[in-house]
Design a protein around this motif. Sequence first.
Motif, mmCIF file in Angstrom:
data_model
loop_
_atom_site.group_PDB
_atom_site.id
_atom_site.type_symbol
_atom_site.label_atom_id
_atom_site.label_comp_id
_atom_site.label_asym_id
_atom_site.label_seq_id
_atom_site.Cartn_x
_atom_site.Cartn_y
_atom_site.Cartn_z
ATOM 1 N N GLU A 1 0.825 -1.206 0.000
ATOM 2 C CA GLU A 1 0.000 0.000 0.000
ATOM 3 C C GLU A 1 0.861 1.258 0.000
ATOM 4 O O GLU A 1 0.382 2.340 0.312
ATOM 5 C CB GLU A 1 -0.929 -0.024 1.212
ATOM 6 N N LEU A 2 2.110 1.105 -0.360
ATOM 7 C CA LEU A 2 3.044 2.231 -0.311
ATOM 8 C C LEU A 2 2.923 3.095 -1.567
ATOM 9 O O LEU A 2 2.795 2.581 -2.676
ATOM 10 C CB LEU A 2 4.482 1.708 -0.180
ATOM 11 N N LYS A 3 2.990 4.388 -1.357
ATOM 12 C CA LYS A 3 3.020 5.315 -2.485
ATOM 13 C C LYS A 3 4.442 5.349 -3.025
ATOM 14 O O LYS A 3 5.406 5.173 -2.277
ATOM 15 C CB LYS A 3 2.580 6.709 -2.040
ATOM 16 N N ARG A 4 4.554 5.574 -4.307
ATOM 17 C CA ARG A 4 5.868 5.582 -4.939
ATOM 18 C C ARG A 4 6.079 6.891 -5.691
ATOM 19 O O ARG A 4 5.135 7.528 -6.133
ATOM 20 C CB ARG A 4 6.005 4.414 -5.898
ATOM 21 N N THR A 5 7.350 7.255 -5.811
ATOM 22 C CA THR A 5 7.698 8.452 -6.572
ATOM 23 C C THR A 5 7.604 8.132 -8.059
ATOM 24 O O THR A 5 7.401 6.972 -8.437
ATOM 25 C CB THR A 5 9.122 8.916 -6.223
ATOM 26 N N GLY A 6 7.792 9.118 -8.879
ATOM 27 C CA GLY A 6 7.752 8.925 -10.324
ATOM 28 C C GLY A 6 8.800 7.925 -10.796
ATOM 29 O O GLY A 6 8.596 7.220 -11.776
ATOM 30 N N ILE B 1 10.051 4.101 -3.110
ATOM 31 C CA ILE B 1 9.028 4.180 -2.071
ATOM 32 C C ILE B 1 9.061 5.568 -1.446
ATOM 33 O O ILE B 1 10.123 6.082 -1.108
ATOM 34 C CB ILE B 1 9.275 3.095 -0.995
ATOM 35 N N ASP B 2 7.868 6.164 -1.316
ATOM 36 C CA ASP B 2 7.739 7.467 -0.675
ATOM 37 C C ASP B 2 7.988 7.296 0.818
ATOM 38 O O ASP B 2 7.368 6.456 1.477
ATOM 39 C CB ASP B 2 6.331 8.028 -0.919
ATOM 40 N N ARG B 3 8.906 8.066 1.355
ATOM 41 C CA ARG B 3 9.329 7.935 2.754
ATOM 42 C C ARG B 3 8.175 8.153 3.729
ATOM 43 O O ARG B 3 8.013 7.396 4.690
ATOM 44 C CB ARG B 3 10.462 8.940 3.025
ATOM 45 N N ALA B 4 7.352 9.150 3.487
ATOM 46 C CA ALA B 4 6.220 9.431 4.381
ATOM 47 C C ALA B 4 5.235 8.266 4.379
ATOM 48 O O ALA B 4 4.698 7.886 5.432
ATOM 49 C CB ALA B 4 5.525 10.723 3.962
ATOM 50 N N SER B 5 5.017 7.675 3.223
ATOM 51 C CA SER B 5 4.119 6.526 3.111
ATOM 52 C C SER B 5 4.685 5.330 3.881
ATOM 53 O O SER B 5 3.964 4.649 4.613
ATOM 54 C CB SER B 5 3.939 6.164 1.640
ATOM 55 N N ASP C 1 6.784 5.437 6.384
ATOM 56 C CA ASP C 1 6.725 5.750 7.814
ATOM 57 C C ASP C 1 5.325 5.525 8.379
ATOM 58 O O ASP C 1 5.175 5.027 9.504
ATOM 59 C CB ASP C 1 7.180 7.185 8.065
ATOM 60 N N ALA C 2 4.309 5.879 7.615
ATOM 61 C CA ALA C 2 2.929 5.690 8.075
ATOM 62 C C ALA C 2 2.599 4.206 8.214
ATOM 63 O O ALA C 2 2.006 3.782 9.220
ATOM 64 C CB ALA C 2 1.956 6.360 7.105
ATOM 65 N N VAL C 3 2.987 3.417 7.229
ATOM 66 C CA VAL C 3 2.741 1.972 7.296
ATOM 67 C C VAL C 3 3.539 1.369 8.443
ATOM 68 O O VAL C 3 3.046 0.522 9.192
ATOM 69 C CB VAL C 3 3.087 1.292 5.952
ATOM 70 N N PHE C 4 4.785 1.821 8.599
ATOM 71 C CA PHE C 4 5.625 1.312 9.689
ATOM 72 C C PHE C 4 4.988 1.590 11.048
ATOM 73 O O PHE C 4 4.952 0.715 11.921
ATOM 74 C CB PHE C 4 7.023 1.927 9.623
ATOM 75 N N ALA C 5 4.472 2.795 11.248
ATOM 76 C CA ALA C 5 3.854 3.154 12.526
ATOM 77 C C ALA C 5 2.671 2.229 12.828
ATOM 78 O O ALA C 5 2.494 1.785 13.975
ATOM 79 C CB ALA C 5 3.410 4.612 12.509
ATOM 80 N N ARG C 6 1.893 1.917 11.805
ATOM 81 C CA ARG C 6 0.751 1.023 11.982
ATOM 82 C C ARG C 6 1.213 -0.392 12.339
ATOM 83 O O ARG C 6 0.673 -1.031 13.239
ATOM 84 C CB ARG C 6 -0.089 1.017 10.697
ATOM 85 N N ARG C 7 2.218 -0.872 11.621
ATOM 86 C CA ARG C 7 2.736 -2.230 11.869
ATOM 87 C C ARG C 7 3.378 -2.343 13.256
ATOM 88 O O ARG C 7 3.248 -3.357 13.927
ATOM 89 C CB ARG C 7 3.751 -2.623 10.797
ATOM 90 N N LYS C 8 4.049 -1.281 13.678
ATOM 91 C CA LYS C 8 4.679 -1.295 14.998
ATOM 92 C C LYS C 8 3.605 -1.337 16.085
ATOM 93 O O LYS C 8 3.734 -2.075 17.064
ATOM 94 C CB LYS C 8 5.566 -0.070 15.178
ATOM 95 N N ASP D 1 10.829 -2.030 4.045
ATOM 96 C CA ASP D 1 10.313 -0.981 3.155
ATOM 97 C C ASP D 1 10.826 0.391 3.552
ATOM 98 O O ASP D 1 11.048 1.249 2.699
ATOM 99 C CB ASP D 1 8.783 -0.976 3.145
ATOM 100 N N ALA D 2 11.016 0.594 4.860
ATOM 101 C CA ALA D 2 11.522 1.880 5.349
ATOM 102 C C ALA D 2 13.034 1.992 5.192
ATOM 103 O O ALA D 2 13.610 3.033 5.479
ATOM 104 C CB ALA D 2 11.128 2.071 6.813
ATOM 105 N N GLY D 3 13.671 0.900 4.754
ATOM 106 C CA GLY D 3 15.118 0.934 4.503
ATOM 107 C C GLY D 3 15.963 0.560 5.708
ATOM 108 O O GLY D 3 17.177 0.714 5.680
ATOM 109 N N ASP D 4 15.355 0.052 6.764
ATOM 110 C CA ASP D 4 16.092 -0.332 7.972
ATOM 111 C C ASP D 4 16.279 -1.850 7.983
ATOM 112 O O ASP D 4 15.574 -2.581 8.682
ATOM 113 C CB ASP D 4 15.336 0.141 9.208
#
Length: 153
Positions: A81-86, A90-94, A96-103, A125-128
């Motif tokens: 469900e991640l938004k992507r750039t052109g 992966i869009d970083r804000a997207s 981070d939002a998914v990560f916060a939910r999963r955490k 997905d967040a690169g960690d």
Amino acid sequence: MTSRTGFFVLSGVLLLVSVVCVGEGVQLVATGKPLGIGIGVCAFVIPLIGVWFLRQTVRFGRASERLARELEAEGGLPVDELKRTGGGRIDRASADAVFARRKAEAEAGPTDWRNFFRLAVAYADAGDVPRARKAMQHAIKLHDQDAAATAVN
């Protein structure tokens, strides 16, 4: 090159280098000189460390795939469900939002391996990657504990 292909190529190179290293170690030990023997023994130990690391990586990969197949069969794999750039990144804000939910899900259900599997995907997905690996290892541990408890009952 896919990750799996790269893994097999690097594994083959590791095994080839290990064979060469052991061969050189045998020649160094055969010199009979203390320095040659010491370096030769090190030439035996270094490939053992590499092969151990390769074994651990293979075990981790197989266990992760086993969990993914089981979660897929349950219909619980995380949806992309991640938004992507052109450019397709992966869009970083997207992320981070998914990560916060999963955490939050993992904190709400700390004994469910499924939550930690999805958290590991969110970390990746967040690169960690290091935290993703730790979360996946925890998911594998929880899954194995569940399997052991189920087998006892």
